[in-house]
Scaffold this motif. Structure first.
Motif, short mmCIF file in Angstrom:
data_model
loop_
_atom_site.label_atom_id
_atom_site.label_comp_id
_atom_site.label_asym_id
_atom_site.label_seq_id
_atom_site.Cartn_x
_atom_site.Cartn_y
_atom_site.Cartn_z
N ASP A 133 0.82 -1.22 0.00
CA ASP A 133 0.00 0.00 0.00
C ASP A 133 0.85 1.27 0.00
O ASP A 133 0.33 2.37 -0.13
N ASP A 134 2.16 1.13 0.14
CA ASP A 134 3.02 2.32 0.07
C ASP A 134 3.20 2.80 -1.36
O ASP A 134 3.75 3.88 -1.58
N ASP A 144 1.83 4.08 -4.95
CA ASP A 144 0.70 4.63 -5.70
C ASP A 144 1.21 4.92 -7.11
O ASP A 144 2.38 5.21 -7.30
N TRP A 150 -8.95 2.68 -7.92
CA TRP A 150 -9.03 1.87 -6.69
C TRP A 150 -10.19 0.89 -6.82
O TRP A 150 -11.29 1.27 -7.21
N ASP A 164 -10.76 7.25 -6.30
CA ASP A 164 -10.38 7.54 -4.93
C ASP A 164 -10.95 6.42 -4.05
O ASP A 164 -12.07 5.96 -4.28
N TYR A 206 -12.07 6.39 -1.03
CA TYR A 206 -13.26 6.75 -0.25
C TYR A 206 -14.50 6.66 -1.14
O TYR A 206 -15.56 6.17 -0.72
N GLU A 207 -14.31 7.10 -2.37
CA GLU A 207 -15.43 7.06 -3.32
C GLU A 207 -15.79 5.61 -3.67
O GLU A 207 -16.97 5.27 -3.78
N ASP A 230 -17.87 4.36 -1.01
CA ASP A 230 -19.22 4.93 -1.08
C ASP A 230 -20.08 4.17 -2.09
O ASP A 230 -21.22 3.80 -1.82
N GLU A 254 -0.54 -6.77 8.56
CA GLU A 254 -0.81 -6.02 7.33
C GLU A 254 -1.93 -6.72 6.57
O GLU A 254 -1.80 -7.89 6.20
N PRO A 255 -3.02 -6.02 6.30
CA PRO A 255 -4.06 -6.65 5.47
C PRO A 255 -3.52 -6.88 4.06
O PRO A 255 -2.50 -6.31 3.67
N LYS A 272 -5.49 -0.62 -8.03
CA LYS A 272 -5.01 -0.90 -6.68
C LYS A 272 -6.17 -1.32 -5.79
O LYS A 272 -7.27 -0.78 -5.90
N ASP A 316 -9.57 -4.00 3.90
CA ASP A 316 -9.62 -3.49 5.27
C ASP A 316 -9.75 -4.67 6.23
O ASP A 316 -9.93 -5.81 5.83
N ARG A 317 -9.62 -4.37 7.51
CA ARG A 317 -9.55 -5.46 8.49
C ARG A 317 -10.84 -6.26 8.56
O ARG A 317 -10.82 -7.49 8.70
#
Ligand code: FES
Ligand code: FES
Lengths: 753, 159
Positions: free
Chosen positions: A25-26, A28, A34, A111, A113-114, A117, A177-178, A255, A259-260
């Protein structure tokens, strides 16, 4: 100069300590999209429709209908000739969902976050079907038997027969790390660079090439730093197809970062089994035969590990003991839960827990000391090598070398020296319900069939190793540097190890099953020796002396007894450049070698665990006060790293023994979806752990004499803690199940069995 | 319309101005907007502590803090611990004591320990160190090397 056996500081440390490691995840990429996975909220049902939210852009939701038809993720290791095709997991569910968390669609956005959503607004219509959470009523995907010898007659003539029923809870690796994956596509050629597939990158590259229908050379998998593996990470999961496939389709980098909450329902679970095991003894407590009947809960699908956990459960059940006759049967059941794979010490954590409870119960029934009963039945050093008429992972079970009773004695002496027994006595005098558990176990490691390594010397004298191992935190970079430095007689500081890069090392087998030091290390050793020989050959031309007159020391090749007459590796590497007068016409340029190491059988390390626990009989809380691991690793390349592996294993074992469990309700809803409900042990739950690394029985089957260290810290943790609880509570029967959560301990106290 | 804000923060002494959405976590701001990827995200729900950074000297879980809340603050991340190539005493102790394996939890443990040690004036006993470190999770080391490293540095610093 010897580097093997030294406690060298790790090569990995400076970058990781400074925050300069490179985890997936480091990374980009400019223009990346995403991916977010939409997962089934229902444990079992017919998938009717997946509806894109009205506001989401076209093409942002991808379902099974958009994929090439019929894609399923293959098994990596077929064992016992059992075909599991029917039970393989599809990349995205098409008609039916079978567990909560099964991928049904993916969402794409610029993104993260999008993407989340949109994913939340995707509507998934599912017609619910009956749910199976009880293992016994699942679908039987496979059933097989392993064993040898006349078991029934052994039981018929026994003076004592002891049977225990034992359940092992569903838990798993849960690395910190997931999972994450980034695929970068060359828009011109469609070639893929993939980051984050660390474990078996070459195998995964090949699977992906097959599923995409491209040549494997079009795919470059890069090794990354990885936040722990322990079996689950880096296997081929649905996302490992989706991310690269989308990158090629969209001609953009894609990418995905798990998440956990996803991880806890999506990555492989492990361990859940129900055993009914019996042992037959003669009147002196000599074991005559062993039987086990196992129900294995594999969750909703057969994943990449297929049925290797069930197979290893049976094949390793007899452990380090002299078992004249053995019969094991296992039924692999599918239920509506997350599918399973391996987790550190697969099959052995389970089997050792059961077998050692059987020994404890038997010892008490026969009135023999628990340690003495074990000692009597352990195979002696003279009896090794010992062949069991069984195979596992496609290779015969040949216990190669060891002194099992010797290590048990050492462990008991060490525990006494450290005051385990006196502490137990004083606790009891003060009215505590304290207990000591002792468990002996056999591990396996070094699974072949092969590993390939390259050693390349640069013109500055720097040595590069391209290994097929992968770095999952175990310190394999450092270990392989030590192996290389030893063979070349150079300072380990000049050695750089690059693991798991499929272009640099296209034949690597990866790091799993405690194999990378054993098989990978041996390949590196062979390649380094070949480079050393080649360096001597060139040096003899350069110095105009016979090869026999040369020796290698402190990084130079020098004439014996002639100080000042020497060439460095850097000079030899320069003399191997095209155009060099020392290079013959038909010779390849470069000072390098690729070598392959092949093994016929695995090698078997072994160990002893002791746990001292204090049970609060009011709350049922079990506190582990002392813990000792004695482990024979054959030969320790870096003892500090061996100890580190064992320490970490104990912590995971304590988790599996006392805290960690994936529970489900009757509707198949997972009850552990955050770290609030899935409890990893913290520093406060663990005692100081004592470690005794023995090197009494080097492995005869590899040039380094090494055996794997990755799993010996966890294998007998369930067994020793179960034994300690049993001892503390004065039970006559077995503990019965793991994890022994406080609630279950209270139950045992109430039953008073 | 996205709800966006211009914020200013100093990370390891470097001043940054940046436009962020109000819902963006400090962890994401540090990692993806500013490139301080040493801070790791293991759970995003405040349990694992891998994302621990110092916000005006206090250890916080950067997955639970929004970027906008760091407006005007000083942030210290793992990248700020070493002096160039020279590791800090705590970093050296972690390496010496084998306090890390995969290294994923390490930045969080280093920042937590740094904050804890800076408040100590006596050498803590092992039980106390374990209680404090229980704030964060490590899946690899069994914590032993981490506990030992923190104790050694406490002793060294107390002289
Ligand atoms: S990522 Fe912030 S506490 Fe786990
Ligand atoms: S070193 Fe891997 S999680 Fe701590």
């Amino acid at each position: 100069m010897t580097s093997i056996g030294e406690r060298l500081p790790r090569k990995e440390d400076p970058r990781l300590l400074r925050g300069l490691g490179r985890f997936c995840d480091d990374q980009d990429r400019a223009g990346q999209v995403w991916m977010r996975v939409v997962r089934s909220p229902i444990a079992h049902g017919r998938l009717v429709e997946v509806r894109k939210p009205g506001s989401a852009p076209g093409g942002s939701v991808v379902t099974a209908r958009d994929l090439p038809p019929g894609l399923r993720i293959p098994v990596r290791l077929t064992v016992q000739g059992i075909d599991l095709t029917e039970y393989l997991q599809p990349v995205l569910a098409a008609d039916e969902v079978r567990y909560v968390g099964e991928p049904v669609a993916v969402v794409l956005a610029d993104d993260p976050y999008e993407a989340e959503d949109i994913a939340e607004r995707v509507e998934v219509d599912i017609d619910e079907l009956p749910v199976t959470v009880d293992t016994a009523s699942g679908t039987k995907a496979a059933e097989f038997e392993l064993g040898y010898g006349p078991v029934e007659s052994a039981f018929a003539q026994a003076a004592h027969v002891v049977t225990v029923e034992f359940d092992v809870g569903r838990h798993s690796a849960v690395p910190l790390e997931p999972r994450a994956l980034l695929a970068d596509v060359d828009p011109a050629t469609g070639a893929l660079r993939i980051f984050g597939m660390t474990k078996v990158p070459v195998f995964n590259r090949d699977v992906l090439a097959g599923m995409l229908g491209v040549d494997e050379n079009l795919i470059h998998v890069h090794a990354m730093d990885t936040g722990g593996g322990f079996g689950v990470r880096g296997e081929f999961y649905p996302e490992d197809f989706l991310v690269p496939w989308l990158a090629r389709k969209l001609r953009r980098p894609v990418k995905w970062v798990e998440d956990r909450a996803e991880h806890l329902v999506a990555a492989n679970h492990s361990r859940q089994q129900r055993h009914v095991a019996s042992a037959a003894f003669d009147e002196n407590g000599t074991l005559l035969g062993l039987k086990d009947d196992v129900l294995h809960d594999n969750g909703a699908y057969a994943r990449t590990h297929g049925i290797i956990v069930p197979e290893l459960t049976l094949a390793m059940l007899p452990g380090p003991y002299r078992v004249p006759a053995f019969h094991g049967r296992i039924q692999v059941m599918l239920t509506n839960k997350t599918p399973c794979g391996t987790y550190r010490a697969p099959g052995r954590f389970e089997g050792t827990s059961v077998r050692e409870q059987l020994f404890d119960v038997a010892a008490d029934r026969m009135g023999i000391d628990r340690v003495e009963l074990r000692r009597r039945n352990l195979l002696t050093a003279d009896e090794l090598p010992h062949t069991r008429a069984m195979s596992t992972l496609g290779t015969d079970v040949v216990l190669d070398s060891g002194d099992y009773a010797g290590l048990l004695d050492k462990a008991m002496v060490e525990a006494d020296r450290l005051g385990y027994r006196s502490q137990l006595e004083s606790l009891r005098e003060r009215g505590h319900s304290a207990g000591l558990g002792v468990a002996v176990f056999l591990e396996k490691s070094g699974l072949g069939p092969q590993e390939t390594a390259d050693v390349v010397v640069g013109t500055s004298g720097e040595v590069r190793v391209h290994s097929g191992g992968t770095s999952l935190g175990q310190g394999i970079e450092t270990v392989l540097a030590q192996v290389t430095a030893d063979a070349l007689a150079v300072d380990p500081a000049v050695v750089t190890v690059v693991n798991g890069d499929t272009v640099l090392q296209p034949f690597g087998g990866g790091s799993w099953a405690s194999r990378s030091t054993v098989v990978g290390g041996s390949a590196v050793h062979k390649a380094a020796l070949a480079v050393r020989e080649r360096a001597i050959q060139l040096a003899s031309r350069m110095l105009e002396v016979s090869e026999d007159d040369l020796e290698v020391a402190a990084g130079t090749i020098r004439v014996k007894g002639a100080p000042g007459m020497s060439v460095s590796y850097a000079e030899v590497a320069t003399a191997c450049r095209p155009g060099s007068p020392h290079l013959r016409n038909d010779e390849p340029a470069g000072l390098s070698a690729r070598r392959r190491f092949e093994v016929e059988h695995m090698t078997y390390p072994y160990g002893v665990h002791l746990a001292l626990v204090d049970v609060d009989t009011g709350t049922g809380h079990v506190k582990v006060l002392r813990y000792l691991v004695a482990y024979d690793v054959g030969r320790a390349i870096n003892p500090t790293l061996v100890e580190g592996q064992l320490l970490g294993g104990v912590a995971q074992g304590v988790g599996g023994a006392l805290l960690e469990e994936f529970r489900y309700d009757d509707a198949g809803q997972p009850q552990a979806v955050t770290f609030m409900d899935y409890q990893l042990p913290t520093a406060a739950e663990l005692p100081h752990i004592d470690i005794l690394v023995a090197q009494d029985a080097p492995a005869p089957g590899n040039p380094l004499g090494v055996k794997g260290a990755g799993e010996g810290g966890v294998t007998a943790a369930g067994a020793s803690i179960a034994g300690a609880i049993r001892d503390a509570l004065g039970l006559t029967g077995p503990v019965g199940r793991l994890p022994m959560t406080a609630e279950r301990v209270r139950g045992l106290i109430e039953e008073g069995t | 319309m996205k709800d966006i804000h211009l914020i200013a923060l100093a990370v390891n002494g470097n001043e940054h101005e940046i436009v962020v959405e109000s819902r963006r976590t400090l962890a994401d701001v540090l990692r993806h907007d500013l490139g301080y990827t040493g801070t790791h995200v293991g759970c995003e729900h405040g349990i694992c502590g891998a994302c621990t950074v110092l916000l005006d000297g206090e250890p916080v879980r950067s997955c639970l803090v929004f970027g906008v809340q760091a407006d005007g603050c000083e942030v210290r991340t793992v990248e700020g611990l070493a002096d160039g190539e020279e590791l800090s005493d705590l970093q050296k102790a972690f390496s010496r004591c084998h306090g890390l394996q995969c290294g994923f939890c390490t930045p969080g443990f280093l920042m937590l320990s740094e904050a804890y040690l800076s408040e100590q004036d006596t050498v803590p006993d092992e039980a106390e160190v374990r209680e404090v470190l229980a704030a964060n999770l490590c899946r690899c080391t069994g914590y032993q090397g981490i506990v030992e490293a923190v104790r050694q540095v406490a002793e060294e610093r107390m002289g």
